[in-house]
Design a protein around this motif. Structure first.
Motif, PDB file in Angstrom:
ATOM      1  N   LEU A  62      31.573  84.080  14.176  1.00  0.00           N
ATOM      2  CA  LEU A  62      31.120  84.680  12.914  1.00  0.00           C
ATOM      3  C   LEU A  62      30.501  83.564  12.078  1.00  0.00           C
ATOM      4  N   GLY A  63      29.242  83.774  11.663  1.00  0.00           N
ATOM      5  CA  GLY A  63      28.556  82.762  10.867  1.00  0.00           C
ATOM      6  C   GLY A  63      27.809  83.367   9.702  1.00  0.00           C
ATOM      7  N   HIS A  64      27.236  82.465   8.867  1.00  0.00           N
ATOM      8  CA  HIS A  64      26.477  82.921   7.716  1.00  0.00           C
ATOM      9  C   HIS A  64      25.039  83.259   8.083  1.00  0.00           C
ATOM     10  N   ARG A  65      24.469  82.514   8.999  1.00  0.00           N
ATOM     11  CA  ARG A  65      23.054  82.697   9.341  1.00  0.00           C
ATOM     12  C   ARG A  65      22.879  83.412  10.679  1.00  0.00           C
ATOM     13  N   GLY A  98      23.354  68.159  12.608  1.00  0.00           N
ATOM     14  CA  GLY A  98      23.894  68.131  11.258  1.00  0.00           C
ATOM     15  C   GLY A  98      25.222  68.834  11.095  1.00  0.00           C
ATOM     16  N   TYR A  99      25.716  69.488  12.137  1.00  0.00           N
ATOM     17  CA  TYR A  99      26.990  70.205  12.033  1.00  0.00           C
ATOM     18  C   TYR A  99      28.160  69.254  12.310  1.00  0.00           C
ATOM     19  N   THR A 100      29.268  69.573  11.700  1.00  0.00           N
ATOM     20  CA  THR A 100      30.520  68.871  11.950  1.00  0.00           C
ATOM     21  C   THR A 100      31.534  69.877  12.481  1.00  0.00           C
ATOM     22  N   VAL A 101      32.113  69.580  13.629  1.00  0.00           N
ATOM     23  CA  VAL A 101      33.030  70.501  14.305  1.00  0.00           C
ATOM     24  C   VAL A 101      34.460  70.047  14.038  1.00  0.00           C
ATOM     25  N   ASP A 102      35.341  71.036  13.790  1.00  0.00           N
ATOM     26  CA  ASP A 102      36.733  70.699  13.524  1.00  0.00           C
ATOM     27  C   ASP A 102      37.595  71.902  13.871  1.00  0.00           C
ATOM     28  N   LEU A 133      28.498  77.891   7.711  1.00  0.00           N
ATOM     29  CA  LEU A 133      29.827  77.753   8.293  1.00  0.00           C
ATOM     30  C   LEU A 133      29.950  78.791   9.390  1.00  0.00           C
ATOM     31  N   VAL A 134      30.240  78.330  10.604  1.00  0.00           N
ATOM     32  CA  VAL A 134      30.392  79.229  11.756  1.00  0.00           C
ATOM     33  C   VAL A 134      31.813  79.063  12.272  1.00  0.00           C
ATOM     34  N   VAL A 135      32.520  80.183  12.406  1.00  0.00           N
ATOM     35  CA  VAL A 135      33.899  80.187  12.893  1.00  0.00           C
ATOM     36  C   VAL A 135      33.894  80.734  14.306  1.00  0.00           C
ATOM     37  N   PHE A 136      34.572  80.018  15.214  1.00  0.00           N
ATOM     38  CA  PHE A 136      34.705  80.433  16.604  1.00  0.00           C
ATOM     39  C   PHE A 136      36.178  80.644  16.915  1.00  0.00           C
ATOM     40  N   ALA A 137      36.418  81.488  17.929  1.00  0.00           N
ATOM     41  CA  ALA A 137      37.795  81.728  18.380  1.00  0.00           C
ATOM     42  C   ALA A 137      37.766  82.010  19.865  1.00  0.00           C
TER      43      ALA A 137
END
Length: 1263
Positions: A517-520, A560-564, A587-591
């Motif tokens: 789920l992301g913004h763009r 340019g993304y930072t993964v955490d 902001l992109v959320v993964f699961a």
């Protein structure tokens, strides 16, 4: 606030610029409270050390008082160190907080500029030369001089390179230039160019080759030597490899917003994660928000102005009043409003952004490359290799054992393959089919067939099929798969054993099913198949695919993304463990469903993004808490206190003059540490941001330039070279402002500004005087170009009391004279240190070496620095005289220590006098005159001693002379003339500057040469006369070799006389050359006398022969007796032919003496003169002898002897080069006619009495 402490840094893998990102709590939220963790660490340390003290044994606690005192002191020392450490950490936290606050304002200036633009007319700066490059340049030029390169060069170019290496590349001042970061490759080239221009100008003109061509050729060779292996780089570039610009190279160009963000993030020491938080909190990607922020700031400033006007709280003013001050503030705000109003609405929107490439240098600074478009779906194409292996089929019971079965396999949209045939009783194949597909989720179909036995059957019967959807992460070993069978099949449990291996392509880094789920992109939470694709070395994309589709449905570039890691998000159904990708504005959320799968995904994405922050899995990751926040950036204000405090800080309540001073200082430090020789000049992007900051937040121009001046002076005082033009510009701006000329439209001057200006002026005055005093080391070799001249111009400007009053020339001269006097002492002191000169040194070699260095320093001053002092040439002359006066003391000590009779100091005089005489300003100056006064006694004494020595050597030499031939004369004469010539050459090389003494010295030496030559000639003539007295007068006479040597001595004296004894009167007349005591006449007379004496001696032999022939005269008794005796003797013995013995003896005498003279005398003119006179004397003697016998007939013996002597002599002298005019003179014609008549008369009377001897065949007669 964001945690700025470095106490919780990560391990060695972390980026040094990112000490540690904010710690993640157990619940997934970020700790943003300032210093919380450091304080906790401190408390833990105290709790840890306390039990150690309490747990000591009782015996130790009951020790003596001294031990207790020691323990007490040790404890207090530990507490003091701990307190200092806490203070240091707290101080660093406060400093970092200020830098973060400045960074917020800088971000807004970059995101929405409305006052300034990036300048495009700034001069491009040159790359610095570092120590390694300097050493490499030295090695390359040394390799060229050693002949280890393939660069062809002539001797003149090699000498120029050698001088360049010794005088420039190996100079200590060049090392200082490189160390200060102010030296570029262009400076190296310009110094070499200046050196060779002087050399090429001194070369003679060459036909068909201009000096400009030579200069261009030499510069091209220099570039080839300096470049080293740059040619290979150029070949690679021509071969299609585009050189990638580094971050520092991009800094000189017009920068995009992203590049400016990155630059100032590094300038202010902001971590990447902090930048991302601030970027999102400030909503920098929202142009409307930025415009609204500006409006709020301007409204706040207007309110502040009104409050100042109402409360009259303006600062102390040195010029102007409070009303004018308030009006100026109000005008500045109104100007900003007008600028904002004039901007288009879309300014700063999405159309304003630029895409960037990652720098290939590995740094975090982004690089300007070609324009990079957003990745398209075609850029992430994949190609998979599929291997389908069919092993066997089980459960086939309905077919007869001998029936034939086989399998087919195909990939959706591809070709179809078939296995071999097998019997139904053993359906085994182990057949492999290879396929290529571009589908990440392909569909593989495998079918089982049996051959139809019916006659009318068109197709074989399908027994079953299986549909597989393999992935790159699927199992690789063979497994049984149930098959779908047709209806009414008798084998419902039919299954097939097969393996489907899907190889992962090189550009596919990871794949699998994820929820996203992301913004763009991926705006709906659902399960998708994702592939991490590498497009290039620095570009990665996260792509989602559907089944049977070769192109991705959606993709996201990871740049340019930072993964955490993050905690599960409430309201999202699906997925057990979560992670995210964060960047500015997205902001992109993964699961996924498995912790190990999440770990692999995070590792792969971290490698793709290249982030320095290393995520750590949160504890209790498998648990989901319903009360955890939905985002790593919590919406709870108490947990975002640090970010909110920075973002919501009101600019009107902050001291922007102080903040801008910090920003400008950090920016200048960053600029001075990049790879360019900037000399204090900001890059275009830095100028743009600083201009925008000053305009937006009301930083006054005077305060800005005062701060700039202070920072530049700090750098300059730390031996960093700063362009004086920058100092001049900033000082002129501040001076005009303080003196009321309104350069920035400001009419009020605060008392603080005036006091700061006066302090800066005093400090700048000291700095400039110090630079002029050390001009050789602050501006080595005149580099940077024009810097010294600009320094002098700035000094003149600083000395002015105000803007309108011009500075008097005498005041400027007074300051410069004082500086140059100090410079002379500084330069000479540095010179003594370089030469390792010891105080009171008296060795002449050291004095000569020091003189060479003195001359070199003065020549370099004239070459590189005199142009800057062109308005004050007399000051440079005084500086040189002061410098020479310091050397004068050491010179006098060295001369006084020399022995009285030592002349080895003359080269020292030649060195110094040669330089001083060629310099129009130093010629006949104080030092030059002192030098002459010091050496006049030495020269006079040297000439006196040389004259006495030469006279004694002449006297002793001629007494002991053996007259062996040595070169052009004898040993004594050669030694004499060499000494006279060397003495005169020494006087010539001394090139005495004073005309009177030079003329006196010349006359003295010429007179000495004349006297010595006269003595030499006289002694030689005396010896010659004595030698001739000893020789025989008959045909046995042979000219002694010593006589030839004596003639050579006189001839050599005559040849050297014009050079050694003549004085040049300087008038172009026939009397230009004058000889002392008419030495030339003396030499000519002596030479002629010696030739005459020799010829007379040789002629006396002929006289003796003729006298002997006179005994055969007709009518004499002796003649009859001699004739009878010969006839009588001829009857009994063989008698020689008449006339043969006497004539042959004389002819032999003539020929042998001719050979002796020809071999022994080196002067051809002397030989010709001797032979001419000898022939003339001999012919005349024969002629006179015949004239005395005109009435007598010659005896046959006389006639035969004379004919043989005359004809042989004629022939021999003609062979020796006697002229025809001399040979056929009047005497010879008379002799020839008489002998011809006598021959004819005797032929009539006696027939063959002459035995074939005749005048007619004299030319054909052989010896």
């Amino acid at each position: 606030m964001l945690d700025p402490s470095s106490s919780d840094d990560t391990g060695g893998e972390s980026d040094p610029e990112v000490a540690r990102e904010p710690a993640t709590k157990a619940d997934g939220s970020l700790s943003l409270k300032p210093g919380a963790e450091s304080r906790a660490d401190g408390s833990r340390q105290r709790q840890h050390t306390a039990p150690l003290k309490q747990g000591q044994p009782a015996t130790a606690a009951a020790g003596d008082g001294h031990s207790a005192h020691q323990n007490l002191r040790g404890g207090s020392t530990g507490e003091e160190e701990e307190r200092r450490e806490r203070e240091r950490v707290q101080r660093e936290e406060e400093e970092h907080k200020v830098q973060l606050q400045i960074y917020v304002f800088v971000l807004r200036c970059i995101a929405y500029p409305f006052n300034a633009k990036q300048p495009t007319d700034m001069a491009r700066r040159q790359q610095k030369v570092n120590k390694q490059q300097l050493q490499a340049a030295r090695e390359r030029f040394q390799a060229f001089l050693n002949g280890e390169t393939q660069i062809a060069a002539d001797e003149a170019f090699c000498n120029a390179v050698r001088s360049y290496c010794e005088g420039f590349l190996k100079s200590e001042r060049v090392c200082r230039m490189v160390q200060s970061g102010s030296c570029s490759a262009n400076d190296f080239r310009e110094v070499f160019k200046k050196n060779i221009e002087r050399r090429v100008r001194s070369l003679p003109e060459m036909d068909g080759l201009s000096k400009e061509t030579v200069l261009s050729s030499w510069l091209a060779k220099y570039d080839a030597i300096y470049g080293g292996d740059e040619d290979a780089w150029r070949r690679r570039r021509r071969g299609g490899q585009r050189p990638h610009l580094g971050g520092a190279a991009a800094a000189e160009l017009i920068l995009s917003k992203e590049q400016l963000y990155e630059m100032f993030r590094l300038v202010l020491g902001v971590r990447k994660f902090e930048h991302q938080l601030l970027y999102n909190a400030c909503q920098l990607d929202n142009a409307d928000e930025q415009a609204a922020q500006i409006r709020r700031e301007l409204d706040g400033r207007l309110q502040l102005v009104e409050r100042i006007a109402k409360e009259r709280r303006c600062p102390e003013l040195a010029s102007g009043d409070a009303e004018l001050y308030v009006e100026e503030l109000r005008s500045s705000v109104n100007l900003l409003m007008a600028n904002l109003e004039s901007l288009p609405v879309s300014k700063g929107g999405a159309d304003f952004k630029q895409k960037l490439k990652r720098s290939s240098a590995g740094s975090t600074f982004l690089d300007l490359g070609d324009d990079v478009d957003v990745l398209s779906k075609a850029d992430v194409s994949l190609s998979f290799a599929l291997e389908v292996v069919i092993v066997e089929v089980q459960g086939l019971k309905s077919l007869a054992p001998n029936r034939i079965v086989y399998c087919t396999m195909e990939v959706e949209g591809g070709e179809k393959l078939q296995t071999d045939q097998a019997e139904a009783s053993r359906p085994q194949w182990a057949t492999q089919g290879d396929f290529v597909t571009t589908h990440p989720l392909p569909c593989v179909k495998v079918k089982l067939f049996t051959e139809s036995t019916g006659v009318l059957a068109l197709e074989d019967k399908e027994l079953g099929r299986v549909l597989l959807e393999p992935t790159a992460n699927g199992p690789k070993q063979a497994q049984f798969q149930p098959m779908q069978v047709p209806k009414n099949s008798q084998d419902p449990e039919l299954r097939i054993k097969l393996a489907v291996r899907m190889d992962k392509p090189p550009n596919m880094k990871h794949s699998g099913y994820l929820y996203a789920l992301g913004h763009r992109v991926w705006k709906r939470w659902k399960r998708r198949y994702f592939v991490l694709v590498q497009v290039s070395q620095y570009t990665f994309a996260m792509c989602s695919y559907r089944k049977k589709k070769p192109e991705p449905q959606k993709l996201m570039q990871l740049e340019g993304y930072t993964v955490d890691y993050c905690q599960p998000q409430p309201g999202l159904q699906g997925g057990a463990v979560f992670f995210n990708a964060l960047r500015e504005g997205d902001l992109v959320v993964f699961a996924c469903d498995d912790e190990q799968d999440r770990l692999l995904w995070v590792q792969a994405l971290c490698r793709a993004t290249g982030q320095s922050y290393k995520p750590a899995p949160p504890p209790h990751a498998n648990r989901r808490k319903a009360d955890t926040p939905a985002s790593p950036i919590s919406l709870d204000p108490c947990e975002r206190q640090g970010v909110e405090e920075l973002v919501s800080a009101s600019p009107c309540r902050l001291d922007h003059t102080r903040l801008f001073g910090i920003l400008q200082k950090q920016t200048l430090r960053h600029r001075m540490n990049d790879s360019f020789s900037c000399l204090g000049w900001f890059s275009p992007g830095q100028v743009f941001v600083l201009d925008e900051y000053c305009a937006r937040y009301g930083v006054g121009g005077c305060q800005r330039h005062l701060s700039y001046l202070k920072e530049l002076m700090d750098l300059s005082e730390n031996n960093t070279l700063v362009d004086p033009t920058l100092l001049h510009y900033s000082y002129a701006f501040c001076a005009s402002h303080v003196h009321g000329n309104r350069p920035d439209g400001t009419g009020t001057v605060t008392l603080e500004e005036k006091e700061q200006f006066q302090a800066v002026r005093t400090r700048l005055m000291r700095l400039l005087e110090n630079h002029i005093t050390h001009f050789r080391y602050c501006f080595p070799f005149g580099r940077p170009d024009g810097a010294l001249k600009a320094t002098l111009s700035l000094l003149e400007r600083v000395l002015m009391k105000d803007v309108s009053t011009p500075l008097g020339s005498e005041e400027m001269k007074k300051v410069l004279r004082r500086c140059l006097e100090k410079a002379a002492a500084v330069n000479y002191g540095q010179l003594l240190d370089f030469a390792n000169w010891k105080a009171g040194a008296k060795r002449l070699e050291d004095a000569v070496r020091l003189a060479e260095l003195v001359v070199e320093v003065l020549q370099q001053n004239e070459e590189h620095h005199a142009e800057a002092f062109s308005l004050w040439p007399e000051l440079m002359r005084e500086h040189a005289e002061h410098f020479l006066a310091l050397y004068r003391l050491d010179l006098d000590l060295a001369l006084e220590a020399q022995p009285v009779d030592s002349w080895s100091s003359f080269p020292l005089f030649q060195l110094l006098n040669g330089f001083l005489a060629a310099d129009a300003q130093l010629c006949d100056g104080p030092f030059h005159k002192h030098l002459q006064d010091a050496f006049v006694p030495l020269v006079v004494r040297y000439v006196d001693l040389m004259e006495s020595s030469i006279a004694q050597s002449v006297h002793r030499g001629f007494q002991q002379e053996t007259w062996h031939s040595v070169k052009n004369g004898s040993a004594t004469s050669e030694d004499l003339f060499w000494k006279l010539n060397a003495l005169q050459m020494l006087a010539l090389e001394l090139d005495w500057p004073e005309p009177a003494f030079a003329e006196h010295l010349q006359r003295r030496l010429k007179l000495m040469a004349g006297d010595m030559t006269e003595a030499c000639v006289k002694r030689t003539k005396s010896a010659f006369d004595a030698q001739l007295q000893k020789v025989s007068k008959w045909t046995e006479l042979r000219v002694p070799p010593c006589a030839c040597t004596m003639l050579n001595v006189v001839a050599d004296a005559k040849r050297r006389c014009p050079e050694l004894c003549a004085l040049d009167t300087g008038q172009e007349t026939d009397t230009q050359w004058h000889y002392h005591s008419k030495i030339d006449v003396l030499i000519d007379n002596a030479f002629q006398d010696m030739i005459s004496a020799l010829v007379a001696k040789l002629g006396a032999v002929l006289d003796a022969v003729l006298s002997k022939l006179s005994r055969y005269d007709e009518g004499t008794l002796l003649s009859s007796i001699l004739s009878f005796t010969v006839k009588a003797a001829a009857k009994y013995v063989e008698v020689p032919k008449s006339g043969a013995d006497l004539a042959d003896a004389y002819v032999t005498f003539v020929r042998q003496n001719q050979d002796i003279l020809r071999e022994g005398i080196g002067d051809e003119l002397c030989i010709e003169k001797i032979f001419d006179q000898w022939y003339s004397v001999s012919t005349k003697a024969v002629c006179v002898w015949l004239e005395d016998r005109l009435d007598l007939q010659l005896h046959v013996y006389q006639l035969k002897s004379l004919i043989k002597m005359v004809k042989k002599g004629y022939r021999d002298f003609r062979l020796q080069g006697v002229a025809d005019g001399t040979l056929n003179g009047k005497s010879y014609v008379t002799v020839y006619n008489r002998l011809t008549v006598e021959e004819a008369t005797l032929a009539v009377k006696a027939g063959h009495a002459l035995d074939g001897v005749s005048m007619r065949d004299s030319d054909q007669d052989d010896d």
